[in-house]
Write an enzyme that holds these catalytic residues in place. Sequence first.
Site, PDB file in Angstrom:
ATOM      1  N   LYS A 294       0.809  -1.193   0.000  1.00 22.25           N
ATOM      2  CA  LYS A 294       0.000   0.000   0.000  1.00 22.25           C
ATOM      3  C   LYS A 294       0.858   1.265   0.000  1.00 22.25           C
ATOM      4  CE  LYS A 294      -3.093  -2.336   3.221  1.00 22.25           C
ATOM      5  NZ  LYS A 294      -3.550  -2.329   4.636  1.00 22.25           N
TER       6      LYS A 294
ATOM      7  N   ASP B 165      14.635  -1.408   0.446  1.00 23.53           N
ATOM      8  CA  ASP B 165      15.414  -1.588   1.672  1.00 23.53           C
ATOM      9  C   ASP B 165      16.492  -2.643   1.375  1.00 23.53           C
ATOM     10  OD1 ASP B 165      16.113  -1.534   4.364  1.00 23.53           O
ATOM     11  OD2 ASP B 165      14.407  -2.682   5.045  1.00 23.53           O
TER      12      ASP B 165
ATOM     13  N   VAL C  62      11.318   4.763   8.365  1.00 18.69           N
ATOM     14  CA  VAL C  62      10.598   5.988   8.004  1.00 18.69           C
ATOM     15  C   VAL C  62       9.103   5.753   7.806  1.00 18.69           C
ATOM     16  CG1 VAL C  62      12.595   7.190   7.023  1.00 18.69           C
ATOM     17  CG2 VAL C  62      11.223   5.698   5.552  1.00 18.69           C
TER      18      VAL C  62
ATOM     19  N   ASP D 282       3.834   3.341   6.400  1.00 12.77           N
ATOM     20  CA  ASP D 282       3.151   3.184   7.681  1.00 12.77           C
ATOM     21  C   ASP D 282       4.061   2.693   8.790  1.00 12.77           C
ATOM     22  OD1 ASP D 282       3.493   0.525   6.593  1.00 12.77           O
ATOM     23  OD2 ASP D 282       2.126  -0.153   8.161  1.00 12.77           O
TER      24      ASP D 282
HETATM   25  P1  5GP Z   1      12.940  -4.986   1.180  1.00 15.33           P
HETATM   26  O1  5GP Z   1      12.452  -6.269   0.595  1.00 15.33           O
HETATM   27  O2  5GP Z   1      13.571  -4.067   0.154  1.00 15.33           O
HETATM   28  O3  5GP Z   1      13.848  -5.222   2.347  1.00 15.33           O
HETATM   29  O4  5GP Z   1      11.686  -4.266   1.819  1.00 15.33           O
HETATM   30  C1  5GP Z   1      10.849  -3.466   1.074  1.00 15.33           C
HETATM   31  C2  5GP Z   1       9.568  -3.178   1.804  1.00 15.33           C
HETATM   32  O5  5GP Z   1       9.750  -3.111   3.231  1.00 15.33           O
HETATM   33  C3  5GP Z   1       9.035  -1.824   1.390  1.00 15.33           C
HETATM   34  O6  5GP Z   1       8.226  -1.914   0.230  1.00 15.33           O
HETATM   35  C4  5GP Z   1       8.262  -1.405   2.623  1.00 15.33           C
HETATM   36  O7  5GP Z   1       6.965  -1.971   2.586  1.00 15.33           O
HETATM   37  C5  5GP Z   1       9.026  -2.035   3.765  1.00 15.33           C
HETATM   38  N1  5GP Z   1       9.973  -1.078   4.361  1.00 15.33           N
HETATM   39  C6  5GP Z   1      11.319  -1.079   4.256  1.00 15.33           C
HETATM   40  N2  5GP Z   1      11.876  -0.062   4.929  1.00 15.33           N
HETATM   41  C7  5GP Z   1      10.822   0.626   5.478  1.00 15.33           C
HETATM   42  C8  5GP Z   1      10.741   1.812   6.284  1.00 15.33           C
HETATM   43  O8  5GP Z   1      11.724   2.463   6.669  1.00 15.33           O
HETATM   44  N3  5GP Z   1       9.474   2.205   6.644  1.00 15.33           N
HETATM   45  C9  5GP Z   1       8.363   1.546   6.261  1.00 15.33           C
HETATM   46  N4  5GP Z   1       7.186   2.025   6.661  1.00 15.33           N
HETATM   47  N5  5GP Z   1       8.402   0.428   5.494  1.00 15.33           N
HETATM   48  C10 5GP Z   1       9.626  -0.013   5.101  1.00 15.33           C
END
Ligand code: 5GP
Length: 176
Positions: free
Chosen positions: A45, A105, A155, A161
Amino acid sequence: MVHPDEHQGEVLITSEELQAKVRELAAQINADYAGRDVLLVCVLKGAVLFLADLLRCLEVPAEVEFMAVSSYGAATETSGVVRVLKDLDRSIDGRHVLVVEDIVDSGLTLDYLLRMLEERRPASLEVCALLTKPERRQVQLEARYVGFEIPDRFVVGYGLDHDERLRGLPHIAALS
Ligand code: 5GP
């Protein structure tokens, strides 16, 4: 709607900075996709506010599709195993697909998603991510369009969220 008592963290990126960046990204997309139709794939979302603002600045013909994914594993760490909660409603075969993401991330979620979409034979497949945390990256991943590089902090705001709250903040804030 944010409860007045809720801790909203430290502002990292103001609403004005976000809006200016969205216009900048849209200008690049308008130039790069001139003469082509683009299919924006918004990852729910967190990316909805970004998508809504970006879409309003696009001059190239753009269609929108939504996907929802969730990562297995602990709440704040992704495992790289992604569950598709809502798939696309239409084929992307032969389409110019631009994935609109809130934040990259570790990159594991996006990496999985891109592999999945690639198998569906789009004419092109690119990524537009509002935020990226380069320090956290676990996979090599090139997003063609990136809004801001941010430090390794959690963040919220502008769609992002904390436990489903704070998505409505007009800026990006870091929770301590
Ligand atoms: P990844 O697979 O790249 O580690 O994670 C990506 C997903 O994790 C993002 O699409 C998001 O939903 C969530 N995410 C990663 N870092 C943050 C953050 O700092 N804040 C929030 N609210 N969600 C995050």
